[in-house]
Write a protein that holds these residues in place. Sequence first.
Motif, PDB file in Angstrom:
ATOM      1  N   SER A 443       0.719  -1.040  -0.105  1.00  0.00           N
ATOM      2  CA  SER A 443      -0.110  -0.175  -0.029  1.00  0.00           C
ATOM      3  C   SER A 443       0.745   1.390  -0.032  1.00  0.00           C
ATOM      4  O   SER A 443       1.961   1.429   0.656  1.00  0.00           O
ATOM      5  CB  SER A 443      -0.891   0.011   1.202  1.00  0.00           C
ATOM      6  N   VAL A 444       0.512   2.015  -0.815  1.00  0.00           N
ATOM      7  CA  VAL A 444       1.525   3.509  -1.109  1.00  0.00           C
ATOM      8  C   VAL A 444       0.654   4.389  -0.922  1.00  0.00           C
ATOM      9  O   VAL A 444      -0.377   4.583  -1.200  1.00  0.00           O
ATOM     10  CB  VAL A 444       2.302   3.278  -2.157  1.00  0.00           C
ATOM     11  N   ALA A 445       1.379   5.563  -0.444  1.00  0.00           N
ATOM     12  CA  ALA A 445       0.776   6.949  -0.203  1.00  0.00           C
ATOM     13  C   ALA A 445       1.525   8.023  -0.273  1.00  0.00           C
ATOM     14  O   ALA A 445       2.833   7.920   0.126  1.00  0.00           O
ATOM     15  CB  ALA A 445      -0.313   6.951   1.018  1.00  0.00           C
ATOM     16  N   MET A 446       0.870   9.291  -0.810  1.00  0.00           N
ATOM     17  CA  MET A 446       1.908  10.451  -0.648  1.00  0.00           C
ATOM     18  C   MET A 446       1.508  11.597   0.090  1.00  0.00           C
ATOM     19  O   MET A 446       0.150  11.825   0.340  1.00  0.00           O
ATOM     20  CB  MET A 446       1.908  11.060  -2.324  1.00  0.00           C
ATOM     21  N   ASP A 447       2.131  12.343   0.946  1.00  0.00           N
ATOM     22  CA  ASP A 447       1.921  13.232   1.913  1.00  0.00           C
ATOM     23  C   ASP A 447       1.711  14.552   1.203  1.00  0.00           C
ATOM     24  O   ASP A 447       2.098  14.747  -0.192  1.00  0.00           O
ATOM     25  CB  ASP A 447       2.808  13.239   2.895  1.00  0.00           C
ATOM     26  N   SER A 448       1.339  15.635   1.778  1.00  0.00           N
ATOM     27  CA  SER A 448       1.061  16.797   0.855  1.00  0.00           C
ATOM     28  C   SER A 448       2.360  17.591   0.541  1.00  0.00           C
ATOM     29  O   SER A 448       2.458  18.707  -0.264  1.00  0.00           O
ATOM     30  CB  SER A 448       0.312  17.894   2.125  1.00  0.00           C
ATOM     31  N   THR A 449       3.529  17.120   0.774  1.00  0.00           N
ATOM     32  CA  THR A 449       4.895  17.857   0.488  1.00  0.00           C
ATOM     33  C   THR A 449       5.453  16.784  -0.823  1.00  0.00           C
ATOM     34  O   THR A 449       6.569  17.038  -1.162  1.00  0.00           O
ATOM     35  CB  THR A 449       5.859  18.050   1.467  1.00  0.00           C
ATOM     36  N   GLY A 450       4.691  15.735  -1.087  1.00  0.00           N
ATOM     37  CA  GLY A 450       5.286  15.041  -2.116  1.00  0.00           C
ATOM     38  C   GLY A 450       6.363  13.904  -1.729  1.00  0.00           C
ATOM     39  O   GLY A 450       6.556  13.205  -2.429  1.00  0.00           O
ATOM     40  N   ASN A 451       6.199  13.626  -0.445  1.00  0.00           N
ATOM     41  CA  ASN A 451       7.096  12.494   0.052  1.00  0.00           C
ATOM     42  C   ASN A 451       6.117  11.360  -0.117  1.00  0.00           C
ATOM     43  O   ASN A 451       4.942  11.253   0.205  1.00  0.00           O
ATOM     44  CB  ASN A 451       7.638  12.628   1.336  1.00  0.00           C
ATOM     45  N   MET A 452       6.469   9.845  -0.543  1.00  0.00           N
ATOM     46  CA  MET A 452       5.958   8.644  -0.423  1.00  0.00           C
ATOM     47  C   MET A 452       6.453   7.682   0.366  1.00  0.00           C
ATOM     48  O   MET A 452       7.512   7.657   0.749  1.00  0.00           O
ATOM     49  CB  MET A 452       6.030   8.189  -1.992  1.00  0.00           C
ATOM     50  N   ALA A 453       5.563   6.614   0.983  1.00  0.00           N
ATOM     51  CA  ALA A 453       5.878   5.820   1.927  1.00  0.00           C
ATOM     52  C   ALA A 453       5.040   4.479   1.083  1.00  0.00           C
ATOM     53  O   ALA A 453       3.966   4.557   0.766  1.00  0.00           O
ATOM     54  CB  ALA A 453       5.423   6.029   3.245  1.00  0.00           C
ATOM     55  N   LEU A 454       5.855   3.231   1.122  1.00  0.00           N
ATOM     56  CA  LEU A 454       5.350   2.064   0.692  1.00  0.00           C
ATOM     57  C   LEU A 454       5.294   0.846   1.804  1.00  0.00           C
ATOM     58  O   LEU A 454       6.578   0.850   2.247  1.00  0.00           O
ATOM     59  CB  LEU A 454       6.133   1.736  -0.525  1.00  0.00           C
ATOM     60  N   GLY A 455       4.246   0.327   2.296  1.00  0.00           N
ATOM     61  CA  GLY A 455       4.175  -0.489   3.255  1.00  0.00           C
ATOM     62  C   GLY A 455       4.022  -1.665   2.537  1.00  0.00           C
ATOM     63  O   GLY A 455       3.291  -1.875   1.637  1.00  0.00           O
TER      64      GLY A 455
END
Length: 811
Positions: A443-455
């Motif tokens: 599952s991947v998501a992007m925060d409001s500054t354009g950083n991304m995390a993938l779990g």
Amino acid sequence: MSESFFGQNVFSSIFACDYFNPYSLKITNMKKFSILFLFIFLASIYSFAQQHVVLHPSVIAKAVYFDVSPPLRDLPPSALTKADMTWKDGVVKNRLYPFGYPNYNSGVADPIRRDKSGMVPTDTTIQNFDGTGGNGSLCPPDTYGEVGASHYFEVVNCQYAVYDKNGVKLMGPTNNSNVWNGMPHNENDGDGTINYDEVHDRWIFSQFSVPSAPYGPGYQMVAVSQTNDPTGSWYRYQFQFNDMNDYPKLGVWPDGIYMSFNQFNGNFQGPAAVAMEYNKMLTGDPDAQMVVFTLPASVYCIMPADCDGAFPPAGTPEYFMDVYSSPQIKVWEFQVDWTTPSNSTFTQKTSVPITPFTGTISGGIPQKGTGVKLDPLAGRLMYRLQFRKFNDHWSIVGNFTVNADGSGLAGIRWFELRSTGTDWSLYQEGTFSPDNNCRWMGSVAMDSTGNMALGYSVSSSTVFPSIRYTGRMNGDPLGEMTLGEMGIINGGGSQTNTWSGSPSRWGDYSGMSIDPTVAKKFWYTQEYYSTSSQANWKTRIASFSFANIFMLSASASPQSICTGGSSTLDAGATGGSGTYTYSWTSIPAGFTSTQANPVVSPTANTQYVCAVNDGTQTKHDTTQVGVHAEPTAFAGNDTTYAITLPLYPAQGHATDYSSVKWTTAGDGWFSADTVLTPLYHTGWQERAAGLLTLTLTAYPIPTCTNAASDDINVTFSPAVGISEITGTNFDISLFPNPAQGTCRLTIQNLQENQATVTILDMTGRQVYSDVVAGPQKSAVKNLDLRNMGKGIYFVRVRTDSGSRTEKMIVQ
């Protein structure tokens, strides 16, 4: 949860909560498809793939049931009992692949695999605690959760629990169906999802109820919280479908709650796309409607975008996507019309090419200490398909599992699509597979500054299934998860059941979400086992922050200047050691600085390159300053124009302008006065005067201040024949000219017996005629002008030997 499986001409077992009973397993008979059916099926795939399909609603209906729940905190929890799943044996399974796994790059390593891990920062995990666990009969859990302003809400296949953001459990676990307690057709069949709407600060909880599975009707239970407290009261809705509504996935959009599901009525019928009337559901209106589109069976596991942060503008269609049927991300647009729902459309808009991939992972995912392998659920989009709106673009991020090395090593293909106002295109993609362990269920998501995390889950023959994550910072090299892999929890056992099929079912999704109140903070939930067992799984909930990770975001303020102006650059370094050295250069070359915030005064558009070092590493980013001059305007050279042509084609030119405007002092008008080349409808008074003046004004681009204007004078040339002059022996003169009331015409050296005098207006129309007798050395004629309007006229004197014409102005 479910679907059905006819990968090898087989329909096999068990769906709904995706929970399987090891004590009451039934083995189903293999069923074959006829050649005719297969031919029709494949033909439909080809037909749908070759055209942009525009669909119209198949169902328009209101919710079949509505009420308001008591506060959930006041409801008595329902007992979590072992499930008797014998009635669900036989048809539907989420591992369904109608045409086998998608393979577009078979037998070779994924060409965009990144087989090394990024830089490992200091452990960023904050909260890290166990969520809801299994009781031995529900498998897999389909773990999902989202974070809100003050709560974390976790849902597994048939249970939910609510926590505060310190990990303290506030309620649960209890059955999902408890939320809709008292509603008809309310069975705890699972596939629960939870969405948090940051704009309205509300929660949307949903699960299906399929009492006649694998046949219809099916029901979708949807609840919208009355406040931002998920333990309070909810508006409760029930929507009915003709078929069984399996594998539902939800997305929040400005004008609706959108959902996709796979339809079954004994066997797979194809997917559906649904819009539910969110504005009414937010206020508890019982008349909330839904619009349903049925898609061809050649489409599989389509998914709606789910918006985080600010909504896109009202009227923006919801985006649905899938990646199953080709090495492309297909994009559909769902345009709902709640005033006239029958006008709603579902259109295949575009296909975004991506790098070919292989979905087949032979045998499944290996685990430590057992020969039982896990289902990778490869080659389909994983939940969520996250949408985020930025000032200069929109982004959608997603992921799916692929064969990373060509021989069966599972890795995660992740991607970011962008739109700058026209259509969607691929901005970046990568396959994360840094070693010989399998990674899947991401599952991947992007925060409001354009950083991304993938779990994701990670497992191999030497590693129990465990939970890890990685990420990237905005501005890092495209296509790379630049942060090293970090762990949330190491598993202590493997899943050993085979009664959920072979390979054994692991899950349908996990959940990565963004904390709406803390910048760069992510939350993730996934399943694991503390000891090996058939179904005694656990779930883990963790939060982590990228706030202390060294990153650089260069910017300029303002981003554009007027010639002679200045802009301030900002290195924007955060994290790392906190002690930085700076180096600025420019393209084109000529500027250097070691300051964090230098002031620049470029004379042309310039890109500024920033390098920041924190003592151990260097980050790079760029920003640009645009340079604009004050505007110029040129309306055209003064000219003449035939009076008989009513439309004058203006031909203006301007530079460095934000907009233009034509004006006139006359009585005509422009077809469009804000374009450089309009048509001008000349007025009667202008034609009578024989002259018009048009003005072009160019307005400056912001940061410049002065507008520029220019005039063009257009003199009308008379009608054909008015200015005719032939050889003569006489001359004529007019006095006074301009004249008012009367004008004296003098004819010198008139040798013929008479001369005819006529007066013509600009169009060539005769307005006066008389005769002067001759011969005379100097003949005089007083012309009566009292009945003539102001303007330009032509006085013509004609004899047998020729004619003379003079222009006369009447005031």
